[in-house]
Design an enzyme around this catalytic site. Structure first.
Site, PDB file in Angstrom:
ATOM      1  N   THR A 123     -30.440 -21.931  78.894  1.00 56.71           N
ATOM      2  CA  THR A 123     -29.437 -22.995  78.158  1.00 56.71           C
ATOM      3  C   THR A 123     -30.220 -24.228  77.851  1.00 56.71           C
ATOM      4  O   THR A 123     -31.870 -24.139  78.085  1.00 56.71           O
ATOM      5  CB  THR A 123     -28.205 -23.246  79.142  1.00 56.71           C
ATOM      6  OG1 THR A 123     -29.033 -24.127  80.192  1.00 56.71           O
ATOM      7  CG2 THR A 123     -27.557 -22.174  79.906  1.00 56.71           C
ATOM      8  N   CYS A 124     -29.762 -24.995  77.400  1.00 55.83           N
ATOM      9  CA  CYS A 124     -30.393 -26.222  77.103  1.00 55.83           C
ATOM     10  C   CYS A 124     -31.029 -26.992  78.143  1.00 55.83           C
ATOM     11  O   CYS A 124     -31.941 -27.668  78.272  1.00 55.83           O
ATOM     12  CB  CYS A 124     -29.449 -27.276  76.070  1.00 55.83           C
ATOM     13  SG  CYS A 124     -28.031 -27.819  77.128  1.00 55.83           S
ATOM     14  N   ASN A 125     -30.461 -26.782  79.416  1.00 54.83           N
ATOM     15  CA  ASN A 125     -31.085 -27.383  80.731  1.00 54.83           C
ATOM     16  C   ASN A 125     -31.560 -26.465  81.660  1.00 54.83           C
ATOM     17  O   ASN A 125     -32.149 -26.959  82.717  1.00 54.83           O
ATOM     18  CB  ASN A 125     -29.806 -27.904  81.284  1.00 54.83           C
ATOM     19  CG  ASN A 125     -29.280 -29.298  80.549  1.00 54.83           C
ATOM     20  OD1 ASN A 125     -30.067 -30.144  79.869  1.00 54.83           O
ATOM     21  ND2 ASN A 125     -28.114 -29.112  80.499  1.00 54.83           N
ATOM     22  N   ARG A 126     -32.044 -25.143  81.460  1.00 54.48           N
ATOM     23  CA  ARG A 126     -32.376 -24.369  82.366  1.00 54.48           C
ATOM     24  C   ARG A 126     -33.000 -23.051  81.410  1.00 54.48           C
ATOM     25  O   ARG A 126     -32.490 -22.589  80.654  1.00 54.48           O
ATOM     26  CB  ARG A 126     -31.549 -23.952  83.434  1.00 54.48           C
ATOM     27  CG  ARG A 126     -30.513 -22.963  83.127  1.00 54.48           C
ATOM     28  CD  ARG A 126     -29.712 -22.440  84.291  1.00 54.48           C
ATOM     29  NE  ARG A 126     -28.975 -23.791  84.603  1.00 54.48           N
ATOM     30  CZ  ARG A 126     -28.982 -24.359  85.721  1.00 54.48           C
ATOM     31  NH1 ARG A 126     -29.784 -23.900  86.612  1.00 54.48           N
ATOM     32  NH2 ARG A 126     -28.284 -25.738  86.005  1.00 54.48           N
ATOM     33  N   SER A 179     -24.572 -27.865  86.320  1.00 54.98           N
ATOM     34  CA  SER A 179     -24.809 -28.291  85.029  1.00 54.98           C
ATOM     35  C   SER A 179     -25.285 -29.932  84.913  1.00 54.98           C
ATOM     36  O   SER A 179     -24.909 -30.740  85.912  1.00 54.98           O
ATOM     37  CB  SER A 179     -23.650 -28.061  84.157  1.00 54.98           C
ATOM     38  OG  SER A 179     -22.565 -28.855  84.440  1.00 54.98           O
TER      39      SER A 179
END
Length: 110
Positions: free
Chosen positions: A48-51, A108
């Site tokens: 994802t954008c964060n992981r 998140s």
């Protein structure tokens, strides 16, 4: 047994995470290479954008430490200069619990 190796907004800055973006065309070959290792039976990518996380199931008789090392090597194949301190590794119940938390949006940024 399940192993998870990755980095997230909690462990690495955005500049480091961006270096791990795999194009959708590259994902199949990347996963085939990972499951081509003798210790890895199955694998998936959570991105994802964060992981970015690699999740792998060990082949029968393989040790989790070897599977985690295979995942680390795969990550370093994407970004060879990745600092080790940004990566985390979880095994067994901890890995499964983490995956449930991620899929339920409990881990998140928002």
């Amino acid at each position: 047994m399940i192993t998870l190796v990755g980095l997230s907004h909690k462990t690495a800055p955005i500049g480091v995470r961006e270096r791990f973006a795999l194009s959708k065309e590259r994902v199949p070959d990347f996963l085939l290479e990972l499951v081509g290792r003798p210790e890895v039976g199955e694998a998936l990518i959570v991105s994802t954008c964060n992981r970015v996380e690699l999740v792998a199931a060990a082949r029968a008789g393989s040790e989790l430490a070897h599977v985690a090392e295979a995942c680390r090597q795969a990550i370093h194949g994407i970004a060879p200069d990745m600092p080790e301190d940004g990566l985390y590794a979880l095994t067994g119940r901890d890995a499964v619990r983490h995956l449930f938390g991620v899929s339920a949006s409990l881990d998140s940024l928002v």
